[in-house]
Enzyme design. Sequence first.
Site, short mmCIF file in Angstrom:
data_model
loop_
_atom_site.label_atom_id
_atom_site.label_comp_id
_atom_site.label_asym_id
_atom_site.label_seq_id
_atom_site.Cartn_x
_atom_site.Cartn_y
_atom_site.Cartn_z
N SER A 197 1.20 -1.68 0.22
CA SER A 197 -0.06 0.06 0.08
C SER A 197 0.48 1.51 0.03
CB SER A 197 -0.85 0.14 0.68
OG SER A 197 -1.22 1.76 1.26
N TYR A 225 -1.18 -0.93 10.09
CA TYR A 225 -1.14 -0.62 8.72
C TYR A 225 0.18 -0.87 7.97
CZ TYR A 225 -3.32 -1.20 4.00
OH TYR A 225 -4.37 -1.38 3.09
#
Length: 241
Positions: free
Chosen positions: A140, A153
Amino acid sequence: MNYALITGASRGIGRAIALRLAQDGYSVIINYNTNMAAAEAVKSAIEAQGGHAELLPFDVADGKAVETALSRWETEHEGEHISVLVNNAGIRRDGLMVFMSEEDWHDVLQTSVDGFYYVTRRLLSGMVRARKGRVVNITSISGVSGLPGQVNYSAAKAALIGATKALSKEVAARKVTVNAVAPGFIATDMTADLDEAELKKTIPAGRFGQPEEVAALVSFLCSDEAAYITGQTINIAGGLS
Ligand code: NAP
């Protein structure tokens, strides 16, 4: 038969990758965690477009479950191996660091990082022996740039980028490539709770991406034409990064 395993293929980006790789001629193995109905729907959609697909449920973060499922697959497909692995399964548990529970920290890291470790380690030897393989890790832009409220994350996705670089160097001579794809905001269940109208203002392209756009990039990285690309992280984020 060329087999491609996509983890977390019941929904979102994984679903689009499964459909795309089936169009590319792979026999697709649809992994999911709990959502059997959604996974069955992906299988039906692939079959409706003339492709081959099978379901292989397991929790990527559970090493024993990964081993059991992949051993069973090998027994049922004697002499075959999986030549494409897309490590796509991932979860978000956002919150500011000072309030972040151990559970939210570990769940996110275990799904992304342990999941990568268990599944990739299990399949890598087959690729190396065959002198043919593609590993694509879905990371990501949060792991590239870091995003507030996503320390868990961002850490998980940055770990995948490091693992991609290191592993690519271990297996390049065996004709196995390892790359990472780093999406920005893509319209899936994972981003359904976000304020799209507000966020779009920060994205140079002025919109969220579609899962099919990520799938097209993964398809290219899995193709023979991408044989000389390895150890890379490619952003697909509409200019945001
Ligand atoms: P999603 O719509 O929430 O779908 C997640 C998928 O992962 C589902 O198929 C889910 O299976 C599966 N999954 C979750 N935990 C799992 C586990 N422990 N074992 C096996 N499967 C598991 O997510 P998405 O938006 O498509 O995201 C896919 C990947 O792209 C993730 O790694 C995510 O971090 C990354 N990503 C997404 C975006 C975005 O904007 N959407 C941006 C950057 C990166 P079930 O259906 O069984 O729950």
